[in-house]
Design an enzyme around this catalytic site. Structure first.
Site, short mmCIF file in Angstrom:
data_model
loop_
_atom_site.label_atom_id
_atom_site.label_comp_id
_atom_site.label_asym_id
_atom_site.label_seq_id
_atom_site.Cartn_x
_atom_site.Cartn_y
_atom_site.Cartn_z
N TYR A 143 0.85 -1.20 0.00
CA TYR A 143 0.00 0.00 0.00
C TYR A 143 0.88 1.24 0.00
CZ TYR A 143 -2.88 3.75 1.93
OH TYR A 143 -3.50 4.96 2.15
N LYS A 147 1.46 4.06 -2.87
CA LYS A 147 1.02 5.45 -2.61
C LYS A 147 2.17 6.42 -2.90
CE LYS A 147 -2.48 6.71 -1.17
NZ LYS A 147 -3.73 7.08 -1.92
N1 LIG Z 1 -8.45 5.51 5.78
C1 LIG Z 1 -7.37 6.16 6.20
O1 LIG Z 1 -7.02 6.19 7.38
C2 LIG Z 1 -6.52 6.87 5.18
C3 LIG Z 1 -6.84 6.82 3.82
N2 LIG Z 1 -6.05 7.52 2.94
C4 LIG Z 1 -6.41 7.54 1.51
O2 LIG Z 1 -7.74 8.02 1.40
C5 LIG Z 1 -8.36 7.50 0.23
C6 LIG Z 1 -9.72 6.94 0.59
O3 LIG Z 1 -9.52 5.93 1.53
P1 LIG Z 1 -10.79 5.23 2.20
O4 LIG Z 1 -11.98 6.10 2.01
O5 LIG Z 1 -10.40 4.83 3.57
O6 LIG Z 1 -10.94 3.93 1.28
P2 LIG Z 1 -12.25 3.09 0.94
O7 LIG Z 1 -11.78 1.68 0.72
O8 LIG Z 1 -13.33 3.34 1.91
O9 LIG Z 1 -12.72 3.71 -0.47
C7 LIG Z 1 -11.97 3.49 -1.65
C8 LIG Z 1 -12.96 3.49 -2.82
O10 LIG Z 1 -12.21 3.30 -4.03
C9 LIG Z 1 -12.96 2.45 -4.87
N3 LIG Z 1 -12.11 1.76 -5.84
C10 LIG Z 1 -11.10 0.90 -5.56
N4 LIG Z 1 -10.60 0.40 -6.71
C11 LIG Z 1 -11.29 0.98 -7.75
C12 LIG Z 1 -11.26 0.88 -9.17
N5 LIG Z 1 -10.39 0.06 -9.79
N6 LIG Z 1 -12.12 1.62 -9.90
C13 LIG Z 1 -13.01 2.44 -9.30
N7 LIG Z 1 -13.11 2.60 -7.95
C14 LIG Z 1 -12.25 1.86 -7.19
C15 LIG Z 1 -13.62 1.44 -3.92
O11 LIG Z 1 -14.74 0.80 -4.53
C16 LIG Z 1 -14.00 2.35 -2.73
O12 LIG Z 1 -15.30 2.86 -2.88
C17 LIG Z 1 -7.38 6.47 -0.32
O13 LIG Z 1 -6.67 7.04 -1.40
C18 LIG Z 1 -6.43 6.18 0.85
O14 LIG Z 1 -5.15 5.83 0.37
C19 LIG Z 1 -4.98 8.27 3.34
C20 LIG Z 1 -4.64 8.33 4.67
C21 LIG Z 1 -5.38 7.63 5.69
C1 LIG Z 2 -2.99 -2.74 17.26
C2 LIG Z 2 -4.43 -2.68 16.87
C3 LIG Z 2 -4.92 -3.97 16.24
C4 LIG Z 2 -4.67 -1.52 15.89
C5 LIG Z 2 -6.17 -1.31 15.61
C6 LIG Z 2 -6.34 -0.03 14.83
C7 LIG Z 2 -5.76 -0.11 13.40
C8 LIG Z 2 -6.68 -0.92 12.53
C9 LIG Z 2 -5.57 1.34 12.90
C10 LIG Z 2 -4.64 2.13 13.83
C11 LIG Z 2 -3.83 3.08 12.94
C12 LIG Z 2 -4.60 3.02 11.62
C13 LIG Z 2 -3.95 3.53 10.39
C14 LIG Z 2 -4.33 3.03 9.14
C15 LIG Z 2 -5.27 1.86 9.01
C16 LIG Z 2 -5.94 1.44 10.34
C17 LIG Z 2 -4.98 1.52 11.51
C18 LIG Z 2 -3.77 0.61 11.28
C19 LIG Z 2 -3.68 3.50 7.87
C20 LIG Z 2 -2.60 2.47 7.52
C21 LIG Z 2 -4.70 3.60 6.71
C22 LIG Z 2 -4.10 4.08 5.41
C23 LIG Z 2 -3.11 5.17 5.54
O1 LIG Z 2 -2.90 5.88 4.57
C24 LIG Z 2 -2.30 5.34 6.80
C25 LIG Z 2 -1.78 6.78 6.94
C26 LIG Z 2 -3.09 4.94 8.04
C27 LIG Z 2 -2.19 4.98 9.29
C28 LIG Z 2 -3.03 4.70 10.54
#
Ligand SMILES: NC(=O)C1=CN([C@@H]2O[C@H](COP(=O)(O)OP(=O)(O)OC[C@H]3O[C@@H](n4cnc5c(N)ncnc54)[C@H](O)[C@@H]3O)[C@@H](O)[C@H]2O)C=CC1
Ligand SMILES: CC(C)CCC[C@@H](C)[C@H]1CC[C@H]2C3=C(CC[C@]12C)[C@@]1(C)CCC(=O)[C@@H](C)[C@@H]1CC3
Length: 343
Positions: A143, A147
């Site tokens: 991942y 990214k």
């Molecule tokens: N969740 C987090 O803590 C963090 C997320 N991000 C970034 O934020 C963005 C959104 O993440 P989330 O909302 O958590 O993910 P999510 O998994 O909830 O949403 C991702 C969406 O992308 C769509 N998708 C995936 N592959 C596709 C394809 N081939 N064509 C069309 N649509 C497609 C999925 O169907 C889904 O609706 C991502 O770029 C992730 O890298 C960045 C930092 C932290």
């Molecule tokens: C030790 C425990 C089992 C942890 C439970 C919580 C975790 C599932 C989250 C804690 C920090 C979170 C996190 C992300 C995903 C969910 C956790 C690991 C990311 C890796 C999601 C995608 C990103 O882009 C990162 C910046 C996030 C970093 C923090």
């Protein structure tokens, strides 16, 4: 941007069916934009939205969604917690190049990428990290690896007639979060949340989804010819770094679960996670197993990783809209189905 300027402007949210994407869609609608959603599947109904279903890796799927679009938000990704190398490279790298090609073919001038603060993280402490930190030389998972490549592709595509910007959130949480809160509760229910990993004093950024959305829309509205934000990355956080285990404990106790009290040495849990990773790799031909405790999640749970968002404050006037305590309460209140009913 004035409300009158927003009328008639079409925003396309690629990945708009996901956690962050749908919150971006809802806020864009509130601000008076016309919104297109492009995703693999339609995850919600809203008569104000025009849906386009398809695969972002296929330009022919993307082009109809891009007609007359003012700005594209690209927040699609395979699940950050999966470990499918081929899928991550296909979607985050090839797919992002396809989006850029489609933008240029359709005459779209603006692209806002949802990147990640983890692009500089390789398992060691990052304290108040700025956007000038180098990309991780040894990304800890596919991942993060993809990214990094994705952000480079988007920022390098910035030019005099195609404006790009990358938003780097960290640890997004909030209503409809499919990763953080459900995984934390599932781990607690499985009895694996009795111990803190390490001394419990590692400081981390957790960012409320509404603040992440605010940062994205600010960037889109600043993405103009000659703007200082063009071709740059911006951390968007709550600007309230917190002890990792205090945050998880607030979520857990808010949902009626016990918070971890004792501590396990970080190195011990990390070694177990590495052994688990090797076993899962060996078993892959027979069965796909996605352990919660991976070297990445254990590192995230046991090291400092918080980031400065001063650049966004200075260049875009960013300010978090919701503070951490209110955000945690809103999040806990939004998951009645995850509340502990056994007490
Ligand atoms: N969740 C987090 O803590 C963090 C997320 N991000 C970034 O934020 C963005 C959104 O993440 P989330 O909302 O958590 O993910 P999510 O998994 O909830 O949403 C991702 C969406 O992308 C769509 N998708 C995936 N592959 C596709 C394809 N081939 N064509 C069309 N649509 C497609 C999925 O169907 C889904 O609706 C991502 O770029 C992730 O890298 C960045 C930092 C932290
Ligand atoms: C030790 C425990 C089992 C942890 C439970 C919580 C975790 C599932 C989250 C804690 C920090 C979170 C996190 C992300 C995903 C969910 C956790 C690991 C990311 C890796 C999601 C995608 C990103 O882009 C990162 C910046 C996030 C970093 C923090």
């Amino acid at each position: 941007m004035e409300a009158t300027d927003r009328q008639g402007k079409i925003c396309l949210v690629v990945g708009g069916g996901g956690f962050l994407g749908r919150h971006i869609v809802e806020k864009l609608l509130d601000r008076g934009y016309e919104v297109h959603v492009f995703d693999l599947r339609e995850t919600f109904k809203d008569d104000r939205v025009t849906y386009f279903l398809g695969d972002l890796c296929k330009k022919e799927d993307l082009l109809p969604a891009m007609k007359d679009v003012f700005v594209v938000f690209h927040c699609a990704t395979p699940s950050p917690l999966s470990n499918n190398k081929e899928l991550f490279h296909k979607v985050n790298c090839h797919g992002t190049k396809t989006i850029i090609e489609a933008c240029k073919e359709a005459g779209v001038k603006r692209l806002v990428l949802t990147s990640s603060a983890s692009v500089v993280y390789e398992g060691k402490d990052v304290e108040n990290g700025t956007e000038d930190l180098p990309y991780a030389c040894k990304p800890m998972d596919y991942y993060t690896e993809t990214k990094i490549l994705q952000e480079k592709i988007v920022l390098e595509a910035n030019s005099d007639d195609f404006f790009t910007v990358a938003i780097r959130p960290h640890g997004i949480f909030g209503p409809r979060d499919p990763h953080m809160v459900p995984t934390t509760v599932r781990t607690a229910k499985a009895g694996k949340m009795k111990f803190k990993i390490g001394d419990g004093k590692n400081i981390v950024d957790f960012t409320f989804v509404e603040n992440v959305v605010h940062g994205h829309i600010l960037a889109a509205e600043h993405l103009e010819p000659g703007s200082k934000i063009c071709g740059k990355a911006y951390h968007i956080t709550n600007d309230e770094p917190i002890f990792f285990w205090d945050f998880l404990s607030k979520i857990l106790t808010g949902l009626g679960y016990n918070a971890p009290k004792k501590n396990l040495p970080f190195w011990l849990v990390y070694i177990i996670a590495v052994i688990l990773q090797v076993i899962c790799f060996l078993l892959k031909p027979i069965k796909q197993i996605h352990p919660t405790f991976t070297p990445m999640t254990v590192s995230l749970a046991g090291t400092h990783h918080y980031y400065s968002c001063q650049r966004a404050i200075a260049d875009m006037g960013y300010k978090p809209l919701v503070n951490l305590d209110d955000a945690i309460q809103k999040t806990v209140d939004s998951f009645p189905e995850l509340r502990n009913t056994s007490k």
